[in-house]
Design a protein around this motif. Structure first.
Motif, PDB file in Angstrom:
ATOM      1  N   CYS A 120       0.887  -1.161   0.000  1.00 16.76           N
ATOM      2  CA  CYS A 120       0.000   0.000   0.000  1.00 16.76           C
ATOM      3  C   CYS A 120       0.917   1.201   0.000  1.00 16.76           C
ATOM      4  CB  CYS A 120      -0.868  -0.072   1.261  1.00 16.76           C
ATOM      5  SG  CYS A 120      -1.593   1.482   1.763  1.00 16.76           S
ATOM      6  N   PHE A 122       0.451   4.156   0.869  1.00 12.98           N
ATOM      7  CA  PHE A 122       0.357   4.981   2.076  1.00 12.98           C
ATOM      8  C   PHE A 122       1.011   4.300   3.287  1.00 12.98           C
ATOM      9  CE2 PHE A 122      -3.326   8.183   1.162  1.00 12.98           C
ATOM     10  CZ  PHE A 122      -2.667   8.590   0.012  1.00 12.98           C
ATOM     11  N   CYS A 123       1.267   2.986   3.198  1.00 10.68           N
ATOM     12  CA  CYS A 123       2.019   2.309   4.262  1.00 10.68           C
ATOM     13  C   CYS A 123       3.503   2.679   4.182  1.00 10.68           C
ATOM     14  CB  CYS A 123       1.847   0.787   4.168  1.00 10.68           C
ATOM     15  SG  CYS A 123       0.318   0.193   4.932  1.00 10.68           S
ATOM     16  N   HIS A 163      -2.990   1.733   9.031  1.00  7.37           N
ATOM     17  CA  HIS A 163      -3.522   1.398   7.702  1.00  7.37           C
ATOM     18  C   HIS A 163      -5.054   1.291   7.715  1.00  7.37           C
ATOM     19  CE1 HIS A 163      -3.807  -0.720   3.817  1.00  7.37           C
ATOM     20  NE2 HIS A 163      -4.626  -1.564   4.421  1.00  7.37           N
TER      21      HIS A 163
END
Ligand code: ZN
Length: 377
Positions: A120, A122-123, A163
């Motif tokens: 991901c 955004f992780c 998350h």
């Protein structure tokens, strides 16, 4: 199921009629209320289904529609109590309800977990997202990024360390809000003309959010505030000119008189009488302080844990950051939060009515205020 003596929208006209004179006058100068009956003649073949779906055939034969219009902001909503009478509280386990509501579709928890595992962006924000020209800001539980495809010239993302988009604590929510404000002030230093901030939070795909990972966004406009915020400012000015009274103070007073306000220190939580969509709730506060953040967390928590909301939209209206030509005196901080409907629904909750006329909503604000008041379980 509602009890006959329970407060509800269908009893609103009676409730308003019974208010003290001053409260009733205040309601009437802000709201227009109309109750009408719609009639339908179902064929014999439909009656079984109707009775099962709506409790009785008579409930469909004669349907009471409650229509509320805010005369000041010209926002309006049609409520059909045939639908609002349905209970909206979540069963014992929200996870269970979600699974049963989704039938054979993959479990949301599983989907969120899998996305984190396969990668991901955004992780890994430092390699998965761009930075702003002034770099990144770090909060205790989040970091900022520059939006890769912008709404406006200044468009940042507050990326949560967590998350899972539906997992947040009071401390985390307060940190996200603080970090967004810091980011907006940083923008203002970099570009003094950028003075009109708007925080937004879209959660899960029904809300328009394209990324599962939890995040909020911050946009800072130049020249004038975003159109809907500016519309409220001008409406409040017209109200003051007409009645020599503060619009937002009067609005809160109306909700209090109707038993539709939940107090949280200096912040007041109000389930809107003219919601854009389901369960729209406002939080009005004179400043962005701990009370507002606590009220925000309480409302989000009630939505997710008690009302089983999975996909929501949130915005925070606020006055400009620096001096501007137009009048903003008395304009409060206002959070707007609403439910975008079940994740497994393939039908959009926005139609021609919502986009071009006024909203059609099922949930009775009196049921929302009950959920907001109920003790934690
Ligand atoms: Zn993630």
């Amino acid at each position: 199921m509602s009890q006959p003596d329970e407060l509800s929208l269908t009893g609103l006209a009676g409730l308003v009629a019974g208010l003290p004179t001053e409260d009733r006058a205040r309601f009437e100068r802000i709201f227009h209320l109309a109750v009408a009956e719609g009639r339908a003649v179902p064929p014999q073949a439909m009656k079984g289904w109707i009775a099962k779906q709506f409790g009785s055939v008579d409930a469909v034969r004669r349907q009471q529609i409650v229509r509320l219009t805010n005369r000041v902001t010209l926002e309006g909503t049609l409520f059909n109590p045939l639908r609002t009478r349905r209970p909206i509280e979540a069963p014992a386990s929200a996870g269970e309800a979600l699974r049963s509501a989704q039938g054979d579709k993959p479990d949301l928890e599983e989907m969120i977990r899998r996305k984190a595992e396969v990668g991901c962006s955004f992780c890994r924000p430092l390699i998965g997202t761009p930075a702003d020209p002034f770099g990144r800001l770090r909060g205790q539980y989040a970091i900022t990024a520059s939006n890769v495809a912008k709404y406006d010239a200044w468009h940042g993302v507050i990326i949560f360390d967590e998350h899972h988009p539906l997992r947040f604590t009071a401390e985390q929510v307060a940190d996200y809000v603080d970090l967004a404000q810091k980011w907006a002030h940083q923008v203002q230093q970099a570009d003094p003309e950028a003075r009109y901030p708007l925080l937004i939070w879209n959660c899960l795909w029904r809300s328009g959010s394209s990324i599962l990972h939890g995040h909020t966004q911050m946009v800072v406009a130049r020249g004038m505030h975003f159109a809907r915020v500016e519309a409220w400012r001008q409406a409040a000015l017209r109200y003051r000119a007409a009645y020599s009274a503060d619009y937002f103070a009067d609005l809160v007073a109306v909700y209090r008189a109707l038993g539709l306000a939940v107090e949280c220190g200096q912040a007041t939580i109000l389930p809107s009488l003219t919601p854009v969509k389901e369960k729209e709730t406002h939080i009005v506060a004179p400043r962005l302080n701990a009370d507002l953040k606590a009220a925000l967390y309480h409302t989000l928590h009630t939505f997710v844990e008690r009302l089983r909301v999975r996909s929501f939209n949130l915005a925070l209206y606020q006055p400009p950051l620096g001096p501007v030509a137009e009048e903003w005196d008395g304009f409060p901080f206002v959070v707007r939060l609403l439910d975008r409907g079940p994740l497994d629904s393939n039908t959009s909750d926005l139609g021609a009515m919502e986009l071009f006329a006024e909203s059609v909503v099922m949930t009775d604000p009196f049921r929302v205020v009950e959920a907001l008041r109920a003790p934690a379980h």
